[in-house]
Scaffold this motif. Structure first.
Motif, PDB file in Angstrom:
ATOM      1  N   GLY A   1      22.813  21.429  29.097  1.00  0.00           N
ATOM      2  CA  GLY A   1      22.278  22.876  29.604  1.00  0.00           C
ATOM      3  C   GLY A   1      22.905  23.650  28.593  1.00  0.00           C
ATOM      4  O   GLY A   1      21.914  24.594  28.239  1.00  0.00           O
TER       5      GLY A   1
ATOM      6  N   HIS B   1      21.223  23.421  25.196  1.00  0.00           N
ATOM      7  CA  HIS B   1      19.761  23.902  25.579  1.00  0.00           C
ATOM      8  C   HIS B   1      19.640  25.424  25.071  1.00  0.00           C
ATOM      9  O   HIS B   1      18.586  25.898  24.885  1.00  0.00           O
ATOM     10  CB  HIS B   1      19.237  23.425  26.726  1.00  0.00           C
ATOM     11  CG  HIS B   1      18.616  22.089  26.284  1.00  0.00           C
ATOM     12  ND1 HIS B   1      19.293  20.829  25.905  1.00  0.00           N
ATOM     13  CD2 HIS B   1      17.145  21.787  26.264  1.00  0.00           C
ATOM     14  CE1 HIS B   1      18.532  19.829  26.086  1.00  0.00           C
ATOM     15  NE2 HIS B   1      17.442  20.378  26.134  1.00  0.00           N
TER      16      HIS B   1
ATOM     17  N   PRO C   1      15.260  26.732  30.689  1.00  0.00           N
ATOM     18  CA  PRO C   1      15.355  25.996  32.064  1.00  0.00           C
ATOM     19  C   PRO C   1      14.029  25.533  32.382  1.00  0.00           C
ATOM     20  O   PRO C   1      13.619  24.464  33.378  1.00  0.00           O
ATOM     21  CB  PRO C   1      16.277  26.613  32.830  1.00  0.00           C
ATOM     22  CG  PRO C   1      17.055  27.552  32.030  1.00  0.00           C
ATOM     23  CD  PRO C   1      16.250  27.930  31.093  1.00  0.00           C
TER      24      PRO C   1
ATOM     25  N   TYR D   1      11.392  24.365  31.478  1.00  0.00           N
ATOM     26  CA  TYR D   1      10.866  23.149  30.919  1.00  0.00           C
ATOM     27  C   TYR D   1      11.421  21.783  31.295  1.00  0.00           C
ATOM     28  O   TYR D   1      10.970  20.887  31.071  1.00  0.00           O
ATOM     29  CB  TYR D   1      10.773  23.371  29.391  1.00  0.00           C
ATOM     30  CG  TYR D   1      10.034  24.255  28.764  1.00  0.00           C
ATOM     31  CD1 TYR D   1       8.716  24.573  29.121  1.00  0.00           C
ATOM     32  CD2 TYR D   1      10.562  25.285  27.778  1.00  0.00           C
ATOM     33  CE1 TYR D   1       8.093  25.853  28.409  1.00  0.00           C
ATOM     34  CE2 TYR D   1       9.925  26.244  27.423  1.00  0.00           C
ATOM     35  CZ  TYR D   1       8.657  26.598  27.840  1.00  0.00           C
ATOM     36  OH  TYR D   1       7.993  27.582  27.218  1.00  0.00           O
ATOM     37  N   TYR D   2      12.804  22.099  31.911  1.00  0.00           N
ATOM     38  CA  TYR D   2      13.435  20.761  32.056  1.00  0.00           C
ATOM     39  C   TYR D   2      12.594  19.757  33.077  1.00  0.00           C
ATOM     40  O   TYR D   2      12.654  18.670  33.088  1.00  0.00           O
ATOM     41  CB  TYR D   2      14.932  21.217  32.643  1.00  0.00           C
ATOM     42  CG  TYR D   2      15.637  22.093  31.769  1.00  0.00           C
ATOM     43  CD1 TYR D   2      15.107  22.173  30.421  1.00  0.00           C
ATOM     44  CD2 TYR D   2      16.742  22.493  32.256  1.00  0.00           C
ATOM     45  CE1 TYR D   2      16.014  23.055  29.491  1.00  0.00           C
ATOM     46  CE2 TYR D   2      17.596  23.440  31.298  1.00  0.00           C
ATOM     47  CZ  TYR D   2      17.319  23.655  30.242  1.00  0.00           C
ATOM     48  OH  TYR D   2      18.018  24.526  29.197  1.00  0.00           O
ATOM     49  N   SER D   3      12.371  20.549  34.176  1.00  0.00           N
ATOM     50  CA  SER D   3      11.305  19.662  35.249  1.00  0.00           C
ATOM     51  C   SER D   3      10.322  18.987  34.671  1.00  0.00           C
ATOM     52  O   SER D   3       9.946  17.821  35.200  1.00  0.00           O
ATOM     53  CB  SER D   3      11.128  20.512  36.506  1.00  0.00           C
ATOM     54  OG  SER D   3      10.188  21.437  36.046  1.00  0.00           O
TER      55      SER D   3
ATOM     56  N   THR E   1      18.929  18.038  36.511  1.00  0.00           N
ATOM     57  CA  THR E   1      18.170  19.571  35.890  1.00  0.00           C
ATOM     58  C   THR E   1      18.922  20.653  36.563  1.00  0.00           C
ATOM     59  O   THR E   1      19.064  21.747  35.718  1.00  0.00           O
ATOM     60  CB  THR E   1      16.834  19.302  35.785  1.00  0.00           C
ATOM     61  OG1 THR E   1      16.256  19.249  37.282  1.00  0.00           O
ATOM     62  CG2 THR E   1      16.034  18.327  35.058  1.00  0.00           C
TER      63      THR E   1
ATOM     64  N   MET F   1      21.703  21.122  34.423  1.00  0.00           N
ATOM     65  CA  MET F   1      21.426  21.743  32.957  1.00  0.00           C
ATOM     66  C   MET F   1      21.394  23.174  33.356  1.00  0.00           C
ATOM     67  O   MET F   1      21.689  23.791  32.547  1.00  0.00           O
ATOM     68  CB  MET F   1      20.102  20.874  32.679  1.00  0.00           C
ATOM     69  CG  MET F   1      20.684  19.399  32.209  1.00  0.00           C
ATOM     70  SD  MET F   1      19.354  18.476  31.453  1.00  0.00           S
ATOM     71  CE  MET F   1      18.604  19.733  30.097  1.00  0.00           C
ATOM     72  N   LYS F   2      20.480  23.600  34.374  1.00  0.00           N
ATOM     73  CA  LYS F   2      20.154  24.740  34.526  1.00  0.00           C
ATOM     74  C   LYS F   2      21.465  25.947  34.701  1.00  0.00           C
ATOM     75  O   LYS F   2      21.587  26.676  34.232  1.00  0.00           O
ATOM     76  CB  LYS F   2      19.253  25.177  35.605  1.00  0.00           C
ATOM     77  CG  LYS F   2      17.816  24.460  35.389  1.00  0.00           C
ATOM     78  CD  LYS F   2      16.884  24.566  36.565  1.00  0.00           C
ATOM     79  CE  LYS F   2      15.562  23.911  36.141  1.00  0.00           C
ATOM     80  NZ  LYS F   2      14.628  23.789  37.290  1.00  0.00           N
TER      81      LYS F   2
ATOM     82  N   TYR G   1      22.980  26.209  31.376  1.00  0.00           N
ATOM     83  CA  TYR G   1      22.392  26.921  30.604  1.00  0.00           C
ATOM     84  C   TYR G   1      22.677  28.513  30.904  1.00  0.00           C
ATOM     85  O   TYR G   1      23.218  29.327  30.327  1.00  0.00           O
ATOM     86  CB  TYR G   1      20.964  26.863  30.770  1.00  0.00           C
ATOM     87  CG  TYR G   1      19.946  27.571  30.262  1.00  0.00           C
ATOM     88  CD1 TYR G   1      19.463  27.248  28.820  1.00  0.00           C
ATOM     89  CD2 TYR G   1      19.834  28.954  30.555  1.00  0.00           C
ATOM     90  CE1 TYR G   1      18.365  28.080  28.101  1.00  0.00           C
ATOM     91  CE2 TYR G   1      18.790  29.986  29.951  1.00  0.00           C
ATOM     92  CZ  TYR G   1      18.066  29.575  28.566  1.00  0.00           C
ATOM     93  OH  TYR G   1      17.505  30.366  27.923  1.00  0.00           O
TER      94      TYR G   1
END
Length: 198
Positions: A118, A121, A128, A130-132, A166, A169-170, A173
């Motif tokens: 994250g 990215h 974020p 776009y991750y899903s 995700t 990751m968010k 980020y």
């Protein structure tokens, strides 16, 4: 086509479910085993899955191409299918998924991996939102490979894993975004710096 999640409403629901990062999703031991068993089959076609996943991503969400400098102006999906760069990126994403699957029994290691991804990215300017989409397209890409092994329970297990990863990751980020904002604050305003002037 043929993907149960490929409908706009289903994708929106999956995307919304994945973006809920209030509490991490928890996989049961049975779900972890199902994911690991299915990965053994998927692994044989990782390059193919990576390409299918990204071509579908750019087809269903063309705005995602803006994040990818190399693919931004490519309109011909056939050119994308044969792109060495897209193949390489697809393999990197599949490698991350493989590492995630391997760490499902070691959540601290999985958390570290996903948080770092994250943060990177943020540096790539890949937001974020776009991750899903990637999780949804991965599921659509692997269904034909798994054939009759694909079940609603297995789909739910993969969705839960992507929801968890995700979400992390968010979080990574956001942590990197906050860190960069803090670094951008001038030295006079920075709370952790004391004036050394005499």
């Amino acid at each position: 086509m043929g993907c149960a999640i490929s409908g706009v409403a289903a994708k929106a629901e999956f995307g919304e479910k994945i973006t809920e990062a209030a509490a991490p999703a928890h996989l049961t031991e049975q779900q972890i085993q199902m994911i690991k068993e299915s990965w053994k089959v998927i692994r044989d076609d990782i390059a193919k899955v990576g390409i299918i996943m990204f071509v579908r991503l750019f087809e269903t969400h063309p705005e995602c191409k803006d994040v990818f400098f190399l693919f931004r102006d490519v309109e011909d999906l056939e050119r994308l299918r044969t792109s060495r760069e897209l193949r390489a990126h697809g393999l990197r994403v599949m490698s991350f998924i493989e590492k995630s699957v391997a760490r499902l029994d070691q959540l601290e290691r999985l958390e570290t991996l996903a948080l770092e991804l994250g943060k990177s990215h943020y540096r790539y300017n890949a937001p974020p939102k776009y991750y899903s989409y990637v999780g949804a397209e991965f599921i659509c890409a692997v269904q034909p490979i798994l054939k009759d092994r694909w079940t609603p329970e297995l789909e739910e297990a993969w969705k839960t894993m992507f929801l968890y990863v995700t979400g992390l990751m968010k979080q990574g980020y956001q942590e990197e975004s906050n860190r960069q904002r803090q670094l951008a604050v001038s030295p006079k305003e920075r709370p952790d710096k004391r004036s050394t002037a005499l």
